[in-house]
Write a protein that holds these residues in place. Structure first.
Motif, PDB file in Angstrom:
ATOM      1  N   SER A 183      43.357  37.578  35.817  1.00  0.00           N
ATOM      2  CA  SER A 183      43.920  38.920  35.757  1.00  0.00           C
ATOM      3  C   SER A 183      43.225  39.912  36.678  1.00  0.00           C
ATOM      4  O   SER A 183      43.606  41.082  36.715  1.00  0.00           O
ATOM      5  CB  SER A 183      43.868  39.451  34.319  1.00  0.00           C
ATOM      6  OG  SER A 183      42.525  39.524  33.870  1.00  0.00           O
ATOM      7  N   ILE A 184      42.205  39.477  37.444  1.00  0.00           N
ATOM      8  CA  ILE A 184      41.520  40.354  38.379  1.00  0.00           C
ATOM      9  C   ILE A 184      41.587  39.746  39.776  1.00  0.00           C
ATOM     10  O   ILE A 184      41.326  38.556  39.955  1.00  0.00           O
ATOM     11  CB  ILE A 184      40.034  40.565  37.995  1.00  0.00           C
ATOM     12  CG1 ILE A 184      39.910  41.184  36.608  1.00  0.00           C
ATOM     13  CG2 ILE A 184      39.333  41.431  39.036  1.00  0.00           C
ATOM     14  CD1 ILE A 184      40.445  42.594  36.503  1.00  0.00           C
TER      15      ILE A 184
ATOM     16  N   LEU B 269      45.658  42.722  37.039  1.00  0.00           N
ATOM     17  CA  LEU B 269      47.040  42.262  36.914  1.00  0.00           C
ATOM     18  C   LEU B 269      47.425  42.273  35.437  1.00  0.00           C
ATOM     19  O   LEU B 269      46.690  41.766  34.586  1.00  0.00           O
ATOM     20  CB  LEU B 269      47.184  40.846  37.488  1.00  0.00           C
ATOM     21  CG  LEU B 269      46.622  40.640  38.899  1.00  0.00           C
ATOM     22  CD1 LEU B 269      46.743  39.172  39.315  1.00  0.00           C
ATOM     23  CD2 LEU B 269      47.328  41.536  39.904  1.00  0.00           C
ATOM     24  N   TYR B 270      48.580  42.848  35.137  1.00  0.00           N
ATOM     25  CA  TYR B 270      48.993  43.003  33.756  1.00  0.00           C
ATOM     26  C   TYR B 270      49.424  41.672  33.134  1.00  0.00           C
ATOM     27  O   TYR B 270      50.164  40.891  33.753  1.00  0.00           O
ATOM     28  CB  TYR B 270      50.154  43.990  33.641  1.00  0.00           C
ATOM     29  CG  TYR B 270      49.821  45.392  34.108  1.00  0.00           C
ATOM     30  CD1 TYR B 270      48.572  45.957  33.868  1.00  0.00           C
ATOM     31  CD2 TYR B 270      50.768  46.160  34.787  1.00  0.00           C
ATOM     32  CE1 TYR B 270      48.276  47.251  34.282  1.00  0.00           C
ATOM     33  CE2 TYR B 270      50.485  47.453  35.198  1.00  0.00           C
ATOM     34  CZ  TYR B 270      49.231  47.986  34.953  1.00  0.00           C
ATOM     35  OH  TYR B 270      48.944  49.267  35.359  1.00  0.00           O
ATOM     36  N   LYS B 271      49.004  41.449  31.897  1.00  0.00           N
ATOM     37  CA  LYS B 271      49.373  40.227  31.178  1.00  0.00           C
ATOM     38  C   LYS B 271      50.845  40.221  30.790  1.00  0.00           C
ATOM     39  O   LYS B 271      51.464  39.158  30.670  1.00  0.00           O
ATOM     40  CB  LYS B 271      48.515  40.092  29.915  1.00  0.00           C
ATOM     41  CG  LYS B 271      47.018  39.887  30.166  1.00  0.00           C
ATOM     42  CD  LYS B 271      46.724  38.513  30.723  1.00  0.00           C
ATOM     43  CE  LYS B 271      45.212  38.272  30.776  1.00  0.00           C
ATOM     44  NZ  LYS B 271      44.893  36.928  31.311  1.00  0.00           N
TER      45      LYS B 271
ATOM     46  N   ALA C 190      51.641  35.642  37.738  1.00  0.00           N
ATOM     47  CA  ALA C 190      51.520  34.241  38.133  1.00  0.00           C
ATOM     48  C   ALA C 190      51.855  34.050  39.608  1.00  0.00           C
ATOM     49  O   ALA C 190      51.176  33.301  40.326  1.00  0.00           O
ATOM     50  CB  ALA C 190      52.440  33.380  37.270  1.00  0.00           C
ATOM     51  N   ASN C 191      52.894  34.732  40.066  1.00  0.00           N
ATOM     52  CA  ASN C 191      53.296  34.598  41.467  1.00  0.00           C
ATOM     53  C   ASN C 191      52.192  35.106  42.399  1.00  0.00           C
ATOM     54  O   ASN C 191      51.871  34.473  43.412  1.00  0.00           O
ATOM     55  CB  ASN C 191      54.588  35.376  41.711  1.00  0.00           C
ATOM     56  CG  ASN C 191      55.151  35.169  43.098  1.00  0.00           C
ATOM     57  OD1 ASN C 191      55.522  34.076  43.483  1.00  0.00           O
ATOM     58  ND2 ASN C 191      55.197  36.237  43.882  1.00  0.00           N
ATOM     59  N   PHE C 192      51.597  36.236  42.053  1.00  0.00           N
ATOM     60  CA  PHE C 192      50.532  36.820  42.872  1.00  0.00           C
ATOM     61  C   PHE C 192      49.309  35.904  42.894  1.00  0.00           C
ATOM     62  O   PHE C 192      48.726  35.647  43.962  1.00  0.00           O
ATOM     63  CB  PHE C 192      50.160  38.193  42.308  1.00  0.00           C
ATOM     64  CG  PHE C 192      49.297  39.019  43.219  1.00  0.00           C
ATOM     65  CD1 PHE C 192      49.865  39.800  44.216  1.00  0.00           C
ATOM     66  CD2 PHE C 192      47.918  39.031  43.081  1.00  0.00           C
ATOM     67  CE1 PHE C 192      49.079  40.577  45.058  1.00  0.00           C
ATOM     68  CE2 PHE C 192      47.118  39.805  43.916  1.00  0.00           C
ATOM     69  CZ  PHE C 192      47.702  40.579  44.910  1.00  0.00           C
ATOM     70  N   VAL C 193      48.929  35.390  41.729  1.00  0.00           N
ATOM     71  CA  VAL C 193      47.770  34.495  41.645  1.00  0.00           C
ATOM     72  C   VAL C 193      48.044  33.188  42.389  1.00  0.00           C
ATOM     73  O   VAL C 193      47.183  32.667  43.100  1.00  0.00           O
ATOM     74  CB  VAL C 193      47.411  34.216  40.172  1.00  0.00           C
ATOM     75  CG1 VAL C 193      46.355  33.111  40.059  1.00  0.00           C
ATOM     76  CG2 VAL C 193      46.914  35.489  39.493  1.00  0.00           C
TER      77      VAL C 193
ATOM     78  N   THR D 260      59.191  46.596  40.014  1.00  0.00           N
ATOM     79  CA  THR D 260      58.280  46.080  39.000  1.00  0.00           C
ATOM     80  C   THR D 260      56.826  46.384  39.347  1.00  0.00           C
ATOM     81  O   THR D 260      56.301  45.919  40.355  1.00  0.00           O
ATOM     82  CB  THR D 260      58.453  44.560  38.830  1.00  0.00           C
ATOM     83  OG1 THR D 260      59.767  44.265  38.342  1.00  0.00           O
ATOM     84  CG2 THR D 260      57.424  44.011  37.836  1.00  0.00           C
ATOM     85  N   VAL D 261      56.195  47.174  38.482  1.00  0.00           N
ATOM     86  CA  VAL D 261      54.752  47.421  38.565  1.00  0.00           C
ATOM     87  C   VAL D 261      54.068  46.333  37.744  1.00  0.00           C
ATOM     88  O   VAL D 261      54.394  46.137  36.568  1.00  0.00           O
ATOM     89  CB  VAL D 261      54.384  48.808  38.004  1.00  0.00           C
ATOM     90  CG1 VAL D 261      52.867  49.017  38.013  1.00  0.00           C
ATOM     91  CG2 VAL D 261      55.079  49.904  38.801  1.00  0.00           C
ATOM     92  N   PHE D 262      53.129  45.598  38.348  1.00  0.00           N
ATOM     93  CA  PHE D 262      52.506  44.487  37.625  1.00  0.00           C
ATOM     94  C   PHE D 262      50.979  44.549  37.639  1.00  0.00           C
ATOM     95  O   PHE D 262      50.312  43.584  37.232  1.00  0.00           O
ATOM     96  CB  PHE D 262      52.993  43.145  38.181  1.00  0.00           C
ATOM     97  CG  PHE D 262      52.552  42.845  39.594  1.00  0.00           C
ATOM     98  CD1 PHE D 262      51.484  41.993  39.839  1.00  0.00           C
ATOM     99  CD2 PHE D 262      53.220  43.400  40.677  1.00  0.00           C
ATOM    100  CE1 PHE D 262      51.081  41.713  41.134  1.00  0.00           C
ATOM    101  CE2 PHE D 262      52.824  43.121  41.979  1.00  0.00           C
ATOM    102  CZ  PHE D 262      51.746  42.271  42.210  1.00  0.00           C
ATOM    103  N   GLY D 263      50.409  45.662  38.081  1.00  0.00           N
ATOM    104  CA  GLY D 263      48.963  45.793  38.083  1.00  0.00           C
ATOM    105  C   GLY D 263      48.551  47.171  38.549  1.00  0.00           C
ATOM    106  O   GLY D 263      49.394  48.027  38.844  1.00  0.00           O
TER     107      GLY D 263
END
Length: 250
Positions: free
Chosen positions: A66-67, A81-83, A90-93, A213-216
């Motif tokens: 998440s970081i 990154l938001y859970k 997942a896509n970003f990671v 979409t805001v995800f983090g």
């Protein structure tokens, strides 16, 4: 905000081996019957419109990271990154761990708005074409430091699906109450006192709320956003001096 990418599809070659004798066929059939079924590895499956949700859901469960740290010549930007946006996280990671994002750069810079990264004309890594299903969440607004995914406009993308890899970080500006109220009316939302205070004190871009979409969010390195936003740009908002980035998860 549009996603600008040049992607190539990957061709896979398969070979079929023929059995020589009936005995071999029987033996192979028995072996296959006894062999346990194995699940496809979500780390390596090429994504497409049919499997993207299933694969990213499995990947999110396997990789709870998440970081992430985005490193540039101006310094590091640490993001959380938001859970509860699991597909985007997942896509970003996934792209980060594959090294894909370490061949990107901040290629679109609009001072007082946002810095956009993820792609590059110098990229050698390729990926399949897909979009990430939207995970719009009312509790996440486009305050300064918000991390979100770019996408094509509603005319081409009515479901508001996100780009596979182009992300942006909000710089924005401070707004007065009348401006905030105007965006409330336009988007049919009601900002909380805390959200209004954020837009008034640190700033942001409320025009993007409920649209992307805001995800983090940035938790360290807000000054780096300002430094990148101050880069001289050409007529296409492309920095005249490249701002490459590498990304790692912690």
């Amino acid at each position: 905000m549009k996603s600008f990418s040049t992607l190539k599809s990957i061709a896979l070659a398969f070979s079929l081996l023929a059995c020589i004798s009936c005995n071999q066929q029987t033996k192979n059939a028995e072996t296959e019957a006894k062999a346990p079924k194995t699940e496809a590895d979500p780390d390596t499956i090429p994504l497409n419109s049919a499997n993207v949700k299933e694969v990213l859901t499995a990947y999110a469960q396997k990789h709870p990271d998440s970081i992430a740290v985005i490193s540039t010549r101006h310094g590091d930007i640490k993001v959380r990154l938001y859970k509860d946006t699991p597909l985007h996280r997942a896509n970003f990671v996934r792209l980060t761990k594959s090294g894909f994002y370490s061949q990107g750069e901040f290629y679109r810079v609009v001072k007082g708005f946002a810095i956009q990264g993820g792609d590059s004309d110098n990229r050698t890594m390729i990926q399949t074409v897909y979009k990430v299903p939207q995970e719009l969440n009312r509790k996440y607004i486009h305050k300064k430091g918000a991390l979100a995914m770019a996408r094509y406009g509603d005319d081409q993308n009515p479901d508001k699906e996100s780009s596979s890899h182009n992300f942006y970080i909000v710089q924005g500006r401070k707004l007065d109450l009348d401006e905030i109220r105007a965006w409330e009316e336009k988007h049919g939302i009601k900002y909380s006192p805390q959200e209004i205070k954020l837009y008034q004190t640190i700033g942001g871009v409320p025009s993007l709320d409920n649209e992307y979409t805001v995800f983090g969010e940035v938790i360290e390195g807000m000054d780096v956003i300002d430094k990148i936003a101050n880069e001289p740009v050409d007529a296409s908002n492309w920095p005249r001096n490249a701002v490459p980035h590498t990304i790692k998860v912690q």
